[in-house]
Design a protein around this motif. Sequence first.
Motif, short mmCIF file in Angstrom:
data_model
loop_
_atom_site.label_atom_id
_atom_site.label_comp_id
_atom_site.label_asym_id
_atom_site.label_seq_id
_atom_site.Cartn_x
_atom_site.Cartn_y
_atom_site.Cartn_z
N ALA A 164 -9.88 -11.47 -9.67
CA ALA A 164 -10.26 -12.83 -9.42
C ALA A 164 -11.60 -13.14 -8.42
CB ALA A 164 -8.91 -13.55 -8.70
N LYS A 165 -11.52 -12.39 -7.29
CA LYS A 165 -12.78 -12.65 -6.40
C LYS A 165 -14.02 -12.28 -7.15
CE LYS A 165 -11.19 -12.70 -1.80
NZ LYS A 165 -11.38 -12.12 -0.61
N GLU A 166 -13.89 -10.97 -8.00
CA GLU A 166 -15.03 -10.50 -8.76
C GLU A 166 -15.42 -11.65 -9.60
OE1 GLU A 166 -14.43 -6.81 -10.66
OE2 GLU A 166 -13.95 -5.85 -8.67
N THR A 167 -14.49 -12.32 -10.33
CA THR A 167 -14.63 -13.45 -11.29
C THR A 167 -15.32 -14.55 -10.53
OG1 THR A 167 -12.78 -12.55 -12.58
CG2 THR A 167 -13.91 -14.48 -13.38
N TYR A 168 -14.77 -14.99 -9.62
CA TYR A 168 -15.04 -16.22 -8.97
C TYR A 168 -15.61 -15.89 -7.39
CZ TYR A 168 -13.40 -19.08 -12.93
OH TYR A 168 -13.35 -19.78 -14.09
N PRO A 169 -16.69 -15.22 -7.22
CA PRO A 169 -17.04 -15.00 -5.71
C PRO A 169 -17.30 -16.24 -4.89
CG PRO A 169 -18.50 -13.91 -7.39
CD PRO A 169 -17.81 -14.89 -7.96
N GLY A 170 -16.63 -16.09 -3.78
CA GLY A 170 -16.62 -17.19 -2.79
C GLY A 170 -15.37 -18.01 -2.93
N LEU A 171 -14.73 -18.12 -3.74
CA LEU A 171 -13.71 -18.95 -4.01
C LEU A 171 -12.36 -18.30 -3.00
CD1 LEU A 171 -13.71 -21.40 -6.05
CD2 LEU A 171 -12.00 -20.18 -7.37
N PRO A 172 -11.79 -19.42 -2.32
CA PRO A 172 -10.78 -18.98 -1.27
C PRO A 172 -9.84 -18.44 -2.34
CG PRO A 172 -11.01 -21.15 -1.30
CD PRO A 172 -12.13 -20.80 -2.11
N VAL A 173 -9.00 -17.28 -1.62
CA VAL A 173 -7.85 -16.75 -2.56
C VAL A 173 -6.96 -16.96 -1.66
CG1 VAL A 173 -6.72 -14.67 -3.74
CG2 VAL A 173 -9.12 -15.34 -4.14
N ILE A 174 -5.65 -17.61 -1.81
CA ILE A 174 -4.44 -17.42 -0.91
C ILE A 174 -3.22 -16.82 -1.17
CG2 ILE A 174 -2.83 -19.23 0.22
CD1 ILE A 174 -4.95 -21.26 -0.02
N LEU A 175 -2.66 -16.02 -0.75
CA LEU A 175 -1.44 -15.21 -1.12
C LEU A 175 -0.13 -15.72 -0.40
CD1 LEU A 175 -0.13 -12.79 -2.81
CD2 LEU A 175 -0.73 -11.42 -0.31
N GLY A 176 0.75 -15.96 -1.39
CA GLY A 176 2.07 -16.37 -0.82
C GLY A 176 3.20 -15.41 -1.37
N GLY A 177 4.46 -15.69 -1.43
CA GLY A 177 5.44 -15.11 -2.11
C GLY A 177 6.12 -14.16 -1.18
N ALA A 178 7.14 -13.33 -1.76
CA ALA A 178 8.15 -12.47 -0.94
C ALA A 178 7.35 -11.40 -0.08
CB ALA A 178 9.22 -12.10 -1.89
N TYR A 179 6.56 -10.73 -1.15
CA TYR A 179 5.69 -9.60 -0.40
C TYR A 179 5.03 -10.14 1.01
CZ TYR A 179 1.64 -6.81 0.77
OH TYR A 179 0.44 -6.09 0.99
N ALA A 180 4.30 -11.25 0.76
CA ALA A 180 3.63 -11.99 1.93
C ALA A 180 4.49 -12.34 2.83
CB ALA A 180 2.80 -13.25 1.41
N ARG A 181 5.75 -12.62 2.79
CA ARG A 181 6.64 -13.17 3.79
C ARG A 181 7.41 -11.60 4.65
NH1 ARG A 181 10.22 -18.00 2.82
NH2 ARG A 181 10.32 -17.74 4.94
N LEU A 182 7.70 -11.04 3.65
CA LEU A 182 8.40 -9.54 4.29
C LEU A 182 7.55 -8.69 4.77
CD1 LEU A 182 10.72 -9.30 1.28
CD2 LEU A 182 11.52 -9.76 3.33
N CYS A 183 6.31 -8.64 4.55
CA CYS A 183 5.29 -7.71 4.90
C CYS A 183 4.09 -8.19 5.40
CB CYS A 183 5.13 -6.24 3.94
SG CYS A 183 6.52 -5.47 3.41
N LYS A 184 4.13 -9.14 6.29
CA LYS A 184 2.97 -10.11 6.37
C LYS A 184 1.72 -9.06 6.93
CE LYS A 184 1.04 -13.90 8.88
NZ LYS A 184 1.22 -14.68 10.21
N GLU A 185 2.04 -8.30 7.93
CA GLU A 185 0.86 -7.76 8.66
C GLU A 185 0.34 -6.53 7.56
OE1 GLU A 185 2.04 -5.48 11.81
OE2 GLU A 185 2.83 -7.21 12.80
N HIS A 186 0.94 -6.09 6.58
CA HIS A 186 0.45 -5.15 5.58
C HIS A 186 -0.22 -6.26 4.42
CE1 HIS A 186 0.38 -2.72 1.98
NE2 HIS A 186 0.32 -1.71 2.70
N ALA A 187 0.19 -7.22 4.14
CA ALA A 187 -0.52 -8.24 3.23
C ALA A 187 -1.98 -8.45 3.95
CB ALA A 187 0.22 -9.38 2.78
N VAL A 188 -1.83 -9.06 4.93
CA VAL A 188 -2.98 -9.34 5.80
C VAL A 188 -4.17 -8.35 5.70
CG1 VAL A 188 -4.17 -9.81 8.02
CG2 VAL A 188 -2.05 -11.12 7.29
N MET A 189 -3.66 -7.05 6.01
CA MET A 189 -4.70 -5.74 6.04
C MET A 189 -4.91 -5.41 4.61
SD MET A 189 -4.93 -4.85 9.26
CE MET A 189 -5.33 -3.13 9.11
N SER A 190 -4.00 -5.40 3.71
CA SER A 190 -4.16 -4.73 2.52
C SER A 190 -4.50 -5.58 1.09
CB SER A 190 -3.15 -3.73 2.26
OG SER A 190 -2.83 -3.20 3.37
#
Length: 452
Positions: free
Chosen positions: A134-160
């Motif tokens: 998505a970032k390659e297709t729309y460079p500079g467009l903000p990408v926001i992640l949510g959902g269960a992985y983002a909640r259960l493994c927040k630090e990992h999601a922020v890093m990876s």
Amino acid sequence: MKPTLILINPWIYDFAAYDMWSKPLGLLYVAGFLRECGFDIQVVDCMDVHATGMKEFSSQAHPVRRLYGTGKFWRKEIPKPAPLAHINRTYSRYGIAKQLFIQKLLKIEDPSAILVTSLMTYWYPGVREAINLAKETYPGLPVILGGAYARLCKEHAVMSSCADCVVSEGTIHDQGPLLEALKQFGIYAPKGCHSVDGTPWPAFDLLRKLDYICIATSTGCPYRCHYCGSRFLNPTFTQRKPSEVIEEIRYWNEKFGIKDFAFYDDALLVDSGSHIKIVLNGLMESGLSLRFHTPNALHVREISQEIAGLLYRSGFRTIRLGLETADIGLHNDLDRKVSDGEFERAVRNLTNAGFDSRDIGSYILMGLPGQSVESVVNTLNFVADTGTSPYLAEYSPLPHTPLWQKAIACSNYDIAAEPLFHNNSLLPCWDEEKRLQVQELKRIVREIRTAC
Ligand code: SF4
């Protein structure tokens, strides 16, 4: 002009995946809410089994579809990520071709931001791939992640995850954290969020073709099973008004001709007198011919003769019971949701009501920390005696659950650092000696099912 938001349901990267009424319900709730706020919403579903255009990019035959809208996904074998290289199984990307994904993104005019959902923690490679493309297709467009992985493994999601922002709070009834994240990027709801009345229905109409609808009549669960993430993800148990649930089911049936409905509730039968009994009686009175499925297990304690009769008459076809284990000691330690005799009583009530015992599936947990293989065999024999069909459910360790520290202590894998090791196919909390006996457990399951 309304600002456009792209909502992405990413690929599954795993050893196995099957469409048992799998839809991104949380994402579709977000879509419904943001649409009410005045945004133009475009959903890109990587798991769309009906995607047109796959022929252009893949020689695969259309995924086989089975009863009531279930079936296989598109699948492409891919190399295993390094931490899983030692596993002697095929690893795949489930879902549409990458090129088709990019093509779908490019068709969307002038988007303002991209929102990506996530589910199982160990599926994060599919999330990261979707975000990177998505970032390659729309460079500079903000990408926001949510959902269960983002909640259960927040630090990992922020890093990876490569997302610009990880939203690890909020529920389907509270989209405040997501709106705040959008504001960080200068994106404001055109109508303001205060114009939204209650929780809008999930926007299934934004998906391309519908075989079935997933319904949540409640969020959360009053039980506190030590292996389950329900409490962390939805701390409060709330039930919708029965009239509203009836209205939603009627809407999907009348407008889209949907006959199959899968309940996503964690606790569908709890407080049935003021909830599901009213829903099912109301639907029967309206004379609709519908089929209901419960991919999430039903609580055996709640299945009285009256409830069993209601389930049968109202059109439940797929019944799954949450037995987990026949070891009452283990129940007392881990979930307190089944007491002595309750499972047998539930099966008796269901068969008295008219269900064929072979159509009743019993989930059995396997791979819990400290659980012996013998305990699973005993449970299988117990299920065989009731005439119901056993379904082994491999335990996946989840951060923020009461069993997490014990899981870390007994696993040979570094599950705290690497979510890929949460994969239930690894049985990460069993040692090699136990894992070697899994084929035998599966053989017993096949034998019981054949004898049913
Ligand atoms: S009853 Fe089911 S949903 Fe509720 S806490 Fe236990 S496992 Fe989770």
